[in-house]
Design a protein around this motif. Structure first.
Motif, PDB file in Angstrom:
ATOM      1  N   GLY A  61       0.586  -0.601   0.221  1.00 18.70           N
ATOM      2  CA  GLY A  61      -0.516   0.016  -0.345  1.00 18.70           C
ATOM      3  C   GLY A  61       0.658   1.208   0.156  1.00 18.70           C
ATOM      4  O   GLY A  61       0.468   2.316  -0.680  1.00 18.70           O
ATOM      5  N   VAL A  62       2.485   1.448   0.667  1.00 18.95           N
ATOM      6  CA  VAL A  62       2.710   2.946   0.249  1.00 18.95           C
ATOM      7  C   VAL A  62       4.563   2.228  -0.064  1.00 18.95           C
ATOM      8  O   VAL A  62       5.231   1.240   0.281  1.00 18.95           O
ATOM      9  N   ARG A  63       4.738   2.778  -1.109  1.00 17.10           N
ATOM     10  CA  ARG A  63       5.780   2.953  -1.467  1.00 17.10           C
ATOM     11  C   ARG A  63       7.278   3.959  -0.861  1.00 17.10           C
ATOM     12  O   ARG A  63       6.914   4.683  -0.185  1.00 17.10           O
ATOM     13  N   PHE A  64       8.635   2.730  -0.742  1.00 20.97           N
ATOM     14  CA  PHE A  64       9.610   2.711   0.572  1.00 20.97           C
ATOM     15  C   PHE A  64       9.740   4.800  -0.328  1.00 20.97           C
ATOM     16  O   PHE A  64      10.429   5.375  -0.058  1.00 20.97           O
ATOM     17  N   GLY A  65      10.048   4.319  -1.608  1.00 20.18           N
ATOM     18  CA  GLY A  65      11.033   5.287  -2.445  1.00 20.18           C
ATOM     19  C   GLY A  65      12.643   5.241  -2.232  1.00 20.18           C
ATOM     20  O   GLY A  65      12.807   4.717  -1.285  1.00 20.18           O
ATOM     21  N   GLY A  66      12.899   5.802  -3.136  1.00 24.26           N
ATOM     22  CA  GLY A  66      14.193   5.652  -3.310  1.00 24.26           C
ATOM     23  C   GLY A  66      15.509   4.998  -3.871  1.00 24.26           C
ATOM     24  O   GLY A  66      16.473   5.252  -4.276  1.00 24.26           O
ATOM     25  N   GLY A  67      14.512   3.970  -5.189  1.00 22.53           N
ATOM     26  CA  GLY A  67      15.183   3.581  -5.843  1.00 22.53           C
ATOM     27  C   GLY A  67      16.531   2.937  -5.500  1.00 22.53           C
ATOM     28  O   GLY A  67      15.670   2.050  -4.599  1.00 22.53           O
ATOM     29  N   TYR A  68      17.265   2.154  -5.925  1.00 23.37           N
ATOM     30  CA  TYR A  68      18.236   1.523  -5.836  1.00 23.37           C
ATOM     31  C   TYR A  68      19.798   1.922  -4.649  1.00 23.37           C
ATOM     32  O   TYR A  68      20.719   2.657  -5.341  1.00 23.37           O
ATOM     33  N   THR A  69      19.384   2.051  -3.556  1.00 20.88           N
ATOM     34  CA  THR A  69      20.088   2.404  -1.989  1.00 20.88           C
ATOM     35  C   THR A  69      19.357   1.874  -1.393  1.00 20.88           C
ATOM     36  O   THR A  69      18.332   0.532  -1.420  1.00 20.88           O
ATOM     37  N   PHE A  70      20.292   1.690  -0.458  1.00 24.65           N
ATOM     38  CA  PHE A  70      20.141   0.601   1.110  1.00 24.65           C
ATOM     39  C   PHE A  70      20.068   1.960   2.095  1.00 24.65           C
ATOM     40  O   PHE A  70      20.942   1.976   2.659  1.00 24.65           O
ATOM     41  N   PRO A  71      18.624   1.700   2.322  1.00 26.45           N
ATOM     42  CA  PRO A  71      18.158   2.199   3.398  1.00 26.45           C
ATOM     43  C   PRO A  71      18.830   2.662   4.704  1.00 26.45           C
ATOM     44  O   PRO A  71      19.004   1.441   4.955  1.00 26.45           O
ATOM     45  N   SER A  72      18.982   3.272   5.852  1.00 22.12           N
ATOM     46  CA  SER A  72      19.991   3.368   6.772  1.00 22.12           C
ATOM     47  C   SER A  72      18.387   2.830   7.641  1.00 22.12           C
ATOM     48  O   SER A  72      17.354   2.790   7.628  1.00 22.12           O
ATOM     49  N   LYS A  73      18.747   2.239   9.071  1.00 21.11           N
ATOM     50  CA  LYS A  73      17.880   2.215  10.524  1.00 21.11           C
ATOM     51  C   LYS A  73      17.181   3.091  10.044  1.00 21.11           C
ATOM     52  O   LYS A  73      15.703   2.918  10.690  1.00 21.11           O
ATOM     53  N   ASP A  74      17.231   4.928  10.380  1.00 18.21           N
ATOM     54  CA  ASP A  74      16.739   5.750  11.076  1.00 18.21           C
ATOM     55  C   ASP A  74      15.775   5.986   9.682  1.00 18.21           C
ATOM     56  O   ASP A  74      14.323   6.213   9.423  1.00 18.21           O
ATOM     57  N   GLU A  75      15.776   6.002   8.036  1.00 13.03           N
ATOM     58  CA  GLU A  75      15.349   5.889   7.285  1.00 13.03           C
ATOM     59  C   GLU A  75      14.152   4.595   7.650  1.00 13.03           C
ATOM     60  O   GLU A  75      12.986   4.600   7.340  1.00 13.03           O
ATOM     61  N   MET A  76      14.277   3.831   8.026  1.00 14.54           N
ATOM     62  CA  MET A  76      13.452   2.951   7.864  1.00 14.54           C
ATOM     63  C   MET A  76      11.694   2.784   9.354  1.00 14.54           C
ATOM     64  O   MET A  76      11.286   3.324   8.968  1.00 14.54           O
TER      65      MET A  76
END
Length: 366
Positions: A61-76
């Motif tokens: 229901g909701v896209r994370f966004g950011g393409g081909y990057t590896f999210p940090s824990k804070d972004e998660m």
């Protein structure tokens, strides 16, 4: 308080379950002991980044966004909080569950002085909760700084001198590369190998969609390759390094040593008999499941809970989400758990229909 379904845990598994329950109009509540959604992510080291790219870290229901990057824990954490708010999920924070019991054909969930009755319960707490260290860890000298990955945050916690990292899997390699910039590092454990492509660059961007498809469609428990990999995973076999390569370890001067089997005069000893003079030890030795708070006759809570696609064996109305290789290789990942959540909620909805039908028949016959 009574709810049709109680979800325990407000991480990615619990939120995914909440989304699908809300979509089907099923009454429910999500309970979590933290003071904010996704709080368990903050109990990781500072530089932690997901092993899957943002393009595959979407909850339903909701896209994370950011393409081909590896999210940090804070972004998660920010994404999970945004997700819960956008769907207005009924979440009770600061509600730490400490008991699960059978009651009147359903379940009773306790959290301190509070009690919640439910027809269905979804365990979405994550199965690895208790840091695992060898028994001989207590024999190490008091002048050695010891940290488990659950407690490690950054190299500032370490004292000057050599750092021994015990456990050469993904966590050990990631932390080792970080610590290796400021300390001499010894990495103990079996060399688990690494993916033949560089996940951080164009190779990963090109190949990851195929890798994900294999995880989701080939490495499943209803297919022979999946059952083989599942068996290996449940036996404790480490997966290959996903992001780091051997050259990355060598670049910061990491030295591999055999596994640690004991302590001599307060110092760690390898299986070859070498006693290591180190100032710090980081235990990257994983976690143990903790279901000791569940009190249900006939349910073995000493390890992995047996399920059939998330439905707990012999316990009607009890479900699990987020177990390692619950149904497919990526069942425990952010982007994979939503598929399992949808299946579990379909089972709950079907059970609700049967229960309602049974009540109607009982009323008609009375």
């Amino acid at each position: 308080m009574r709810y049709e379904t109680v979800v325990i845990g407000a991480g990615q598994a619990g939120l995914s379950a909440g989304y699908h329950l809300a979509q089907r109009g099923q009454p429910f509540v999500i309970l979590d002991g933290a003071d904010h959604v996704g709080g368990s992510w903050l109990n990781r080291w500072d530089s932690l980044a997901l092993f899957t790219p943002a393009s595959r870290d979407n909850l339903p229901g909701v896209r994370f966004g950011g393409g081909y990057t590896f999210p940090s824990k804070d972004e998660m954490v920010a994404y999970l909080q945004r997700y819960a708010g956008q769907h207005q999920l009924p979440i009770r924070l600061n509600t730490r569950v400490d008991g699960l019991f059978g009651e009147g054909g359903g379940y009773r969930v306790t959290a301190g002085t509070e009690s919640f009755e439910a027809d269905n319960v979804i365990l979405a707490t994550g199965v690895h909760r208790v840091p695992r260290t060898p028994r001989f860890a207590d024999e190490l000298s008091s002048d050695i700084v010891q940290l488990h990955t659950a407690d490690y945050r950054n190299p500032a916690q370490l004292q000057p001198g050599t750092v021994l990292i015990v456990g050469a899997g993904n966590s050990g390699a990631e932390i080792g590369v970080e610590v290796g910039k400021t300390h001499k590092v010894l990495l103990a454990g079996r060399n688990v190998g690494y993916l033949p492509i560089d996940m951080r660059g164009w190779q990963g961007k090109l190949m990851f969609p195929l890798i994900w498809w294999v995880w989701e469609n080939i490495l499943t428990e209803n297919k022979k390759p999946g059952r083989k990999v599942q068996a290996e995973a449940l036996q404790g076999h480490s997966e290959p390094l996903i992001r780091q390569k051997e050259k990355d370890l060598l670049a910061v001067g990491i030295e591999r040593v055999p596994r640690i089997t004991g302590v001599v005069d307060g110092r760690p000893q390898t299986e070859d008999g070498d006693v290591l003079k180190v100032a710090n030890v980081i235990w990257c030795t994983g976690f143990l499941p903790d279901f000791g708070w569940i009190d249900l006759p006939g349910l073995d809570t000493s390890g992995r809970i047996a399920t059939e696609r998330g439905s707990v064996t012999g316990q009607p109305g009890l479900y699990v989400l987020g177990q390692e290789f619950q149904y497919m290789f990526n069942s425990h990942t952010v982007g994979g758990v939503g598929k399992d959540a949808a299946y579990v909620v379909r089972q709950i909805a079907a059970r609700s229909v049967l229960t309602s039908s049974g009540l109607e028949q009982a009323r008609s016959g009375s």
